[in-house]
Design a protein around this motif. Structure first.
Motif, mmCIF file in Angstrom:
data_model
loop_
_atom_site.group_PDB
_atom_site.id
_atom_site.type_symbol
_atom_site.label_atom_id
_atom_site.label_comp_id
_atom_site.label_asym_id
_atom_site.label_seq_id
_atom_site.Cartn_x
_atom_site.Cartn_y
_atom_site.Cartn_z
ATOM 1 N N LYS A 198 0.822 -1.223 0.000
ATOM 2 C CA LYS A 198 0.000 0.000 0.000
ATOM 3 C C LYS A 198 0.852 1.268 0.000
ATOM 4 O O LYS A 198 0.372 2.348 -0.331
ATOM 5 C CB LYS A 198 -0.898 0.010 1.239
ATOM 6 C CG LYS A 198 -2.337 -0.392 0.919
ATOM 7 C CD LYS A 198 -3.219 -0.118 2.106
ATOM 8 C CE LYS A 198 -3.661 -1.446 2.718
ATOM 9 N NZ LYS A 198 -4.000 -1.372 4.115
ATOM 10 N N ALA A 199 2.100 1.150 0.416
ATOM 11 C CA ALA A 199 2.925 2.339 0.644
ATOM 12 C C ALA A 199 3.277 3.037 -0.662
ATOM 13 O O ALA A 199 3.379 2.406 -1.725
ATOM 14 C CB ALA A 199 4.206 1.927 1.360
ATOM 15 N N ALA A 225 14.518 11.244 4.344
ATOM 16 C CA ALA A 225 13.708 10.106 3.905
ATOM 17 C C ALA A 225 12.966 9.502 5.090
ATOM 18 O O ALA A 225 11.781 9.153 4.982
ATOM 19 C CB ALA A 225 14.599 9.053 3.237
ATOM 20 N N MET A 226 13.638 9.422 6.236
ATOM 21 C CA MET A 226 12.981 8.896 7.436
ATOM 22 C C MET A 226 11.816 9.784 7.842
ATOM 23 O O MET A 226 10.757 9.314 8.236
ATOM 24 C CB MET A 226 14.018 8.805 8.566
ATOM 25 C CG MET A 226 13.503 8.227 9.861
ATOM 26 S SD MET A 226 12.815 6.570 9.682
ATOM 27 C CE MET A 226 14.233 5.544 10.001
ATOM 28 N N HIS A 227 12.011 11.097 7.708
ATOM 29 C CA HIS A 227 10.961 12.034 8.088
ATOM 30 C C HIS A 227 9.753 11.940 7.157
ATOM 31 O O HIS A 227 8.617 12.061 7.589
ATOM 32 C CB HIS A 227 11.526 13.457 8.064
ATOM 33 C CG HIS A 227 10.680 14.440 8.809
ATOM 34 N ND1 HIS A 227 10.670 14.517 10.183
ATOM 35 C CD2 HIS A 227 9.789 15.367 8.370
ATOM 36 C CE1 HIS A 227 9.829 15.463 10.563
ATOM 37 N NE2 HIS A 227 9.281 15.990 9.484
ATOM 38 N N ALA A 257 10.011 10.360 12.523
ATOM 39 C CA ALA A 257 9.278 9.696 11.438
ATOM 40 C C ALA A 257 7.759 9.882 11.552
ATOM 41 O O ALA A 257 7.016 8.918 11.696
ATOM 42 C CB ALA A 257 9.633 8.216 11.425
ATOM 43 N N PRO A 258 7.286 11.122 11.467
ATOM 44 C CA PRO A 258 5.874 11.379 11.777
ATOM 45 C C PRO A 258 4.885 10.858 10.738
ATOM 46 O O PRO A 258 3.716 10.689 11.050
ATOM 47 C CB PRO A 258 5.816 12.916 11.830
ATOM 48 C CG PRO A 258 6.948 13.369 10.972
ATOM 49 C CD PRO A 258 8.023 12.338 11.117
ATOM 50 N N ASN A 259 5.354 10.580 9.532
ATOM 51 C CA ASN A 259 4.402 10.236 8.475
ATOM 52 C C ASN A 259 4.168 8.747 8.284
ATOM 53 O O ASN A 259 3.437 8.336 7.400
ATOM 54 C CB ASN A 259 4.869 10.849 7.153
ATOM 55 C CG ASN A 259 4.885 12.360 7.251
ATOM 56 O OD1 ASN A 259 3.874 12.978 7.598
ATOM 57 N ND2 ASN A 259 6.041 12.960 7.004
ATOM 58 N N ILE A 285 4.442 1.009 10.527
ATOM 59 C CA ILE A 285 5.813 0.610 10.861
ATOM 60 C C ILE A 285 5.845 -0.909 11.027
ATOM 61 O O ILE A 285 5.071 -1.474 11.802
ATOM 62 C CB ILE A 285 6.311 1.280 12.156
ATOM 63 C CG1 ILE A 285 6.295 2.800 12.017
ATOM 64 C CG2 ILE A 285 7.722 0.789 12.507
ATOM 65 C CD1 ILE A 285 6.809 3.549 13.232
ATOM 66 N N ILE A 286 6.722 -1.537 10.257
ATOM 67 C CA ILE A 286 6.924 -2.973 10.384
ATOM 68 C C ILE A 286 8.255 -3.161 11.081
ATOM 69 O O ILE A 286 9.241 -2.523 10.709
ATOM 70 C CB ILE A 286 6.964 -3.628 8.988
ATOM 71 C CG1 ILE A 286 5.611 -3.433 8.306
ATOM 72 C CG2 ILE A 286 7.340 -5.105 9.080
ATOM 73 C CD1 ILE A 286 5.712 -3.434 6.798
ATOM 74 N N HIS A 287 8.275 -3.993 12.103
ATOM 75 C CA HIS A 287 9.540 -4.171 12.823
ATOM 76 C C HIS A 287 9.861 -5.655 12.936
ATOM 77 O O HIS A 287 9.129 -6.418 13.558
ATOM 78 C CB HIS A 287 9.448 -3.537 14.214
ATOM 79 C CG HIS A 287 10.768 -3.448 14.911
ATOM 80 N ND1 HIS A 287 10.925 -2.889 16.147
ATOM 81 C CD2 HIS A 287 12.011 -3.855 14.541
ATOM 82 C CE1 HIS A 287 12.209 -2.957 16.510
ATOM 83 N NE2 HIS A 287 12.880 -3.544 15.555
#
Lengths: 157, 560
Positions: free
Chosen positions: B184-185, B248-250, B274-276, B281-283
């Protein structure tokens, strides 16, 4: 929020300091801690009462699970369970107050286990609300000494 | 392979060590050095490093090394002698409560009280050290247990621990959810840590990145988990990460964290990190306690990075993200890593030359501080286990012994410790170990006569009040010493070239840019331990930088 965490551990030397070290090292507080062997002499149960938001409690449970000597961790708070604590209260008394104290003790289904001219020693068993209530009442007579076991808990059924 | 140092409480083991044909023992000059050597050996081979030391001070000297390995998940087994069981607790000579002291810095530890338990303890120690999330295990071994005879000795073949069963396979339902989130990303980002290096999941990371067009940033310990020469590489992120990685993280809308633990040096201010992507988030991590510790995670997957990624690759469909990649490429173009290009000898230039001369094929270890960050920035790592650094604990004095340990494991490779003049002095005694064992480690000292990283913080955040960071003699503006010491005391101490020579190593001092590459080539050809001392610009700063506890918005791009 307060949580009661029940932890089955190997009954070996050093396990208690491992668990206690985990709490102090990561800045978590233990309110009460009670440790004794279970029906299996190789296994002990630790009942830990601690406080924290969901994130901290989740971390505590995960970190406890990670310790090699820990067999099983249960957050009793999330389940149907029964809690008990035993408290010994040495309360000051005079000839005038003795009867009042004994009456209150009876109402609470607590027991007098030692009598002296100036003190009475009361044993009370119950959940935290009950023992706290009796401690409060005894305070007005003057508590000389108070000893608590900390809470133990067991799942229902 | 054992690194260590003898003493009264381990005499019995040492009595057997030099009779053994199977064990190679390296005698160090300090127990801390032994632990870091075992650590460097472990990080570059994936096999547990073994340390053998005596009781009391021998054991306490290993604590920094154990803590270093614990923070960075390095498998070590440290065997310490202990006073006889009968006198434990009596404050005997060279007694310390080693199991007590080491408890917070080991994955597990043992105090062996009878010889009967020793075979099981040894088997368990190696098993625990090198499975799950790896870590150091300490065995405290009293002298009488060493001397006891065990009838019917047999080393257990199999191991069954009821209370320790790490999870390796990922939960298929979670992996399916992860695939859906990634599909979806529109702006996905891979964030790889030491776990990828540890489980050798680099090929799977590359496959996922290429199949779904996902740029990849790594942590310090993740360097080498993704080829930094690849177009999708964003290099290191965090406090001293690249601007494009942090942008990119942001901006990413989906974060795939693999074997990384959202350390404060990566996230900065948690609320603004990483607000967006907070709802996607997959960990993936083998340690459940690392998941949702600092940042709440949408799809947690407990398991080995390599196996989980393999499972994920079985189901995930290819995807294109042209706009996102164009944006990332634009940032890379706009904010490259850079430093002042002039005639001065700058530390970044030295690291670049090390990369060029070795064609990126060396094993690089680092000390801690500015040298570590420049080693991370200006050398491009393309394979796992080629970058060795103390990330979590940040142990100065780590890099040199770690390089020795790496060289023991890889005698034919070029092993280079990128050092500062401060850190190198913390375990410099191991030069003797390198020389006497014919280990041709090259130490590149970026000498600015300062504790450079501390000086940088004092410059930036403490109004240039330089407190206890100058490693040379105090001087006036004209460069004359003001301390009244005799004239024959050099302007800075020690003279690293003479010091190398005193140990029987080679040394060379480099002051000009043109001499850098030839000196490195000379050191490589020498096949002996070499100190290359580069007298670099003194007040160079590490940029970019996000101040501690700040967010990407406060990033200082800087050009020294």
């Amino acid at each position: 929020m307060e949580h009661v965490i029940s932890c089955l551990v190997e009954n070996k030397s050093g396990v208690l300091s491992r668990v206690a070290g985990l709490f102090s090292g990561r800045g978590y507080n233990i309110d009460t801690l009670c440790v004794a062997p279970t029906q299996d002499a190789n296994v002990s149960r630790m009942t830990i009462v601690c406080r924290g938001d969901d994130r901290i409690i989740e971390q505590i449970i995960k970190q406890l699970n990670k310790l090699i000597d820990v067999i099983k961790v249960t957050d009793m708070t999330a389940e149907e369970h029964v809690e008990r604590e035993l408290v010994l209260i040495k309360v000051a008394c005079t000839a005038a107050t003795r009867a009042d104290i004994i009456q209150l003790v009876n109402v609470f289904r607590a027991r007098i286990i030692d009598v002296d001219l100036k003190t009475l020693t009361v044993e009370v068993v119950g959940d935290s609300r009950k023992v706290e209530a009796l401690i409060e009442l005894m305070r007005s007579f003057g508590i000389r000494e108070l000893v608590r076991t900390g809470r133990v808990a067991i799942l229902r059924g | 392979m054992v690194f260590g140092y003898p003493g009264g409480a381990v005499l019995d083991i040492f009595d057997q060590i030099n009779r053994s044909k199977k064990i190679r023992f390296i005698l160090t000059r300090h127990e801390q050095g032994a632990t870091h050597m075992a650590d460097g050996y472990a990080r570059t081979t994936g096999k547990p490093g073994v340390v053998l030391v005596t009781s009391g001070p021998g054991a306490t000297n290993t604590i920094t090394g154990l803590a270093t390995a614990y923070m960075d998940s390095v498998p070590l087994v440290c065997i310490c002698g202990q006073v006889p069981t009968a006198v434990i607790g009596n404050d005997a000579f060279q007694e310390a409560d080693t199991s007590g002291i080491s408890r917070p810095v080991t994955k597990h530890n043992y105090l062996v009280k009878t010889v009967a338990e020793l075979p099981r303890v040894l088997k368990e120690a190696f098993y625990i050290a090198n499975t799950g999330r790896p870590g150091p295990v300490l065995i405290d071994l009293p002298k009488d247990v060493q001397q006891a005879t065990l009838k019917d000795y047999s080393y257990p073949k199999k191991i069954e621990m009821v209370t320790y069963r790490p999870t390796y396979e990922g939960n298929p339902r979670q992996i399916k959810r992860a695939a859906e989130v990634i599909e979806k990303a529109t702006r996905p980002l891979l964030y790889c840590g030491g776990g990828v290096v540890r489980s050798l999941a680099h090929e799977e990371v590359l496959a996922l990145a290429e199949r779904c067009e996902i740029p990849v940033t790594t942590t310090l310990l993740g360097l080498g988990s993704f080829p930094e020469t690849h177009p999708l590489a964003l290099h290191m992120l965090g406090m001293h990460g690249t601007q494009y990685a942090n942008h990119a993280m942001h901006e990413c809308d989906c974060l795939i964290a693999v074997g990384a633990r959202f350390d404060d040096r990566v996230t900065g201010k948690l609320a603004e990190f990483a607000p967006n992507c907070r709802s996607s988030i997959i960990h993936i991590d083998i340690d459940p306690t690392s998941i949702s510790k600092n940042v709440p995670v949408t799809v947690p997957i407990v398991g080995d990075c390599k196996r989980v990624l393999t499972q994920l690759l079985e189901i995930i469909k290819p995807k294109k993200h042209p706009e996102w990649l164009a944006q990332v490429a634009e940032w890379k173009k706009q904010y490259p890593l850079r430093y002042k290009q002039d005639d001065e000898l700058r530390p970044q230039f030295v690291v670049e030359k090390i990369y060029e001369v070795t064609r990126g094929e060396a094993i690089i270890t680092t000390e801690v501080g500015q040298n570590q960050m420049w080693a991370a920035h200006y050398y491009l790592y393309t394979r796992p286990r080629t970058f060795v650094s103390s990330g979590g604990l940040g142990t100065m004095g780590y890099g040199f012994p770690a390089a020795i340990g790496a060289q023991v494991a890889h005698p034919d490779k070029i092993v280079i410790d990128i050092a500062g003049d401060g850190s190198i002095q913390m375990n410099i005694q191991e030069t003797a170990t390198a020389v006497l064992n014919n280990l041709p480690v090259i130490v590149c000292i970026l000498n600015n006569r300062y504790l450079g990283m501390v000086r940088q913080w004092q410059e930036m955040f403490y109004g240039r009040n330089y407190s206890a960071v100058d490693l040379g003699r105090p001087m006036d503006e004209k460069g004359r010493p003001t301390d009244g010491l005799p004239d024959d005391v050099p302007l800075y101490v020690p003279d690293f070239v003479k010091l190398a020579e005193a140990y029987g190593a080679l040394g060379r001092r480099i002051t000009r840019k043109d001499d850098v590459a030839p000196a490195i080539e000379w050191a490589i050809k020498a096949r002996r331990p070499v100190f290359l001392e580069f007298l670099v610009t003194r007040e160079e700063n590490v940029f970019p930088m996000i101040p501690a506890g700040a967010s990407v918005k406060q990033m200082i791009g800087g050009l020294a």
